[in-house]
Design an enzyme around this catalytic site. Structure first.
Site, PDB file in Angstrom:
ATOM      1  N   SER A   1      21.776  -9.099 -39.112  1.00 61.63           N
ATOM      2  CA  SER A   1      21.387  -9.360 -37.653  1.00 61.63           C
ATOM      3  C   SER A   1      21.019  -8.000 -37.156  1.00 61.63           C
ATOM      4  O   SER A   1      21.636  -7.201 -36.796  1.00 61.63           O
ATOM      5  CB  SER A   1      22.253 -10.109 -37.049  1.00 61.63           C
ATOM      6  OG  SER A   1      21.699 -10.435 -35.488  1.00 61.63           O
TER       7      SER A   1
ATOM      8  N   HIS B   1      16.925 -11.675 -37.590  1.00 59.87           N
ATOM      9  CA  HIS B   1      18.270 -11.740 -38.672  1.00 59.87           C
ATOM     10  C   HIS B   1      17.979 -12.513 -39.944  1.00 59.87           C
ATOM     11  O   HIS B   1      16.503 -13.016 -39.923  1.00 59.87           O
ATOM     12  CB  HIS B   1      19.267 -12.646 -37.914  1.00 59.87           C
ATOM     13  CG  HIS B   1      19.368 -13.953 -37.829  1.00 59.87           C
ATOM     14  ND1 HIS B   1      19.980 -14.820 -37.149  1.00 59.87           N
ATOM     15  CD2 HIS B   1      18.644 -14.811 -38.774  1.00 59.87           C
ATOM     16  CE1 HIS B   1      19.928 -16.099 -37.273  1.00 59.87           C
ATOM     17  NE2 HIS B   1      18.882 -16.109 -38.235  1.00 59.87           N
TER      18      HIS B   1
END
Lengths: 346, 346
Positions: free
Chosen positions: A210, A314
């Site tokens: 992420s 992400h």
């Protein structure tokens, strides 16, 4: 508006998505689109762990793996990031992506031998690989024009997708969620192979990368990100690193991406290993450490609106047991998936 | 640990719940348990709207409805709450609960005629009734020993239930969620019947009553609630009242519960009407106004831990089209479900 699940991976559902068909997300987001011929991708993390005294040997090792990446059969894309871990070690992680499993396998055998077979004194190394089918994988991007991570090998991005901006969107974007709960199966086990330690994890282990990229932000937005968002993000990342095990987070690294010359760039990402997608969902939705991150991000984005220059993305994978590989050489016991098994002291 | 769905309402699922079977909530919560013979409940809101000049007539009307509640066929439980609405009117809402639809129907005909048939100058009245099957309804309580709202007629409470402390728990506690999405059907319509205005809403309209009771809190906890939580809650309630329509909230009242003598108690609740359960879910999960409430509550509860004396509860119903009744006499156009239909000016 399109579905995050590509047409060729749509299957008759036995499980519903979490939002009604007429759901409209409040802001746009995008996903990586692979060619339909791509069935699997490989994401291979090559980690290096050392203290300052071994810096020269580390530099050599990093140059060597970079040369291997550039050679025949190497990845379509790779990047490198750095962090100081909870034991005070310098870590540099080079992550490489392939969209052809056969090419990776051929390339990998000798690269593995070189990376975790033997290293100079003071150098620890590790390899963490997933090779999921694309049905076990999703991505999300807040903006177009700068793919990161696995998306850099996808060759394209979607238009605005529906399944985002609600809790459960991550799961709903994974094609396998149409038919399965992706429940975890078993506990990680340690396998000793001489000096090498391997971890055999379990079915439906979950990986998230992420990331955030503040390189385009200017003065006031940059200040807002660095002063109000980043410290809260760091606190959450530290929680996962130090105390994540109790909530199903095996390991977390919050790293600064390195530019081509080796200097820190204005990008970072967290990479974490989870017992299950459900455990990741629960942390994201309700743990104070992530609720604070979410609150800070929300305040940031609602202050700036569509003019925000911060880029977020992400990638999440829920890997089958036979799609995983974890190997560690001379690393401390809190390194990656080693932290998930009983103490590795002999 | 038990399911919030009572055994006799368990059905073969065509839809999954949002958490795995081994999910463990991080703190205890409880639900109201009806006797299995109770198939439907009635929740009937009798509202009174006036300005100061009509205070004497209002007092009379309130005494009259209280007398009717006490008479043959009246509710098993009722309570009363007060608020000043967005148009500056004083509103007093008396809400009454039955667990026997036949008894309610017999009682209701004359009570309705008396309440919304005619009233003195300066008095507006309204009646908002749901009579859902228990499969369309859920409750949640943070502690035992003081049932509120519809739970006061249930006769009992559960042990610790599984389906809470995650987004989607509300839906998962409603028995009908085992087999249906509870999607809304259509738009509210206005029906004129002389001076009376009725609103015919639509299938799967959603009602939430969400309350807090700070009467047991002491010094520092009380200060924390009143200074740090209540203002954020009020702000969210005001948002729903003034700007909720765009996100599917037809109406919201944030009210102070009145004690038996008519004075303000240390309890309040928000009562809101929603286009759908999904719309309520989206607001709760991701709208800044509720994310702030959630953040404040979380900080409060994590500061105090199990010693917190604040009591929280809610009840949520998703009503079929034929389980609803809305009638307004001499009320302004922003009153309750009138706000959901085109202007009611003649």
């Amino acid at each position: 508006m399109e579905s995050a699940i590509p047409l060729h991976l749509e299957t008759p559902r036995t499980r519903h998505k979490r939002v009604p068909d007429d759901y409209q997300p409040p802001y746009p987001s995008f996903v990586a689109r692979y060619k339909p011929s791509v069935n699997r991708v490989v994401m291979a993390y090559f980690g290096l762990q050392y203290r300052g005294t071994a810096a020269a040997a580390a530099t050599d090792a990093l140059a060597e793996i970079a040369a291997r990446f550039a050679a025949e059969g190497g990845p379509s894309h790779w990047d490198r990031a750095q962090y100081v871990d909870q034991a005070g070690y310098e870590n540099v992680v080079s992550v490489a992506y392939w969209d052809d499993i056969a090419r990776f396998d051929k390339w990998f055998a000798s690269a593995r031998e070189a990376w975790t077979g033997a290293q100079p004194e003071g150098i620890g190394t590790f390899i963490e690989v997933l090779r999921p089918t694309v049905a076990r994988h999703e991505t999300l991007f807040s903006s177009l024009g700068r793919p990161e991570g696995v998306a850099a090998i996808s060759g394209g991005m979607s238009g605005e997708v529906q399944e985002h901006a609600y809790w459960g969107g991550m799961r709903d974007r994974i094609p396998l969620s149409q038919t399965g709960p992706m429940s975890p199966g078993g506990n990680p086990e340690l396998i000793r192979d001489g000096a090498r330690l391997r971890v055999k994890a379990h079915d439906n282990l979950c990986l998230i990368r992420s990331g955030q990229d503040w390189s385009d932000t200017e003065t006031s937005e940059r200040k807002l990100y660095l002063d109000d968002v980043e410290p809260v993000l760091r606190e959450g990342m530290d929680f996962l690193r130090d105390d994540g095990l109790g909530i199903g987070c095996y390991a977390n690294r919050y790293m600064r991406v390195l530019a081509a010359g080796g200097d820190a760039s204005e990008k970072s990402y967290g990479q974490s290993w989870w017992k299950s997608l459900a455990a990741l969902e629960r942390w994201a939705e309700s743990h104070p450490s992530h609720v604070r991150i979410f609150g800070a991000a929300m305040k940031y984005l609602s202050t700036l609106g569509p003019s925000a220059k911060l880029r977020l993305y992400h990638e999440v994978t829920v890997a089958a047991a036979d799609e995983q590989f974890f190997e560690y050489l001379n690393c401390h016991a809190k390194t990656g998936m080693l932290a998930a098994v009983e103490t590795v002291a002999a």
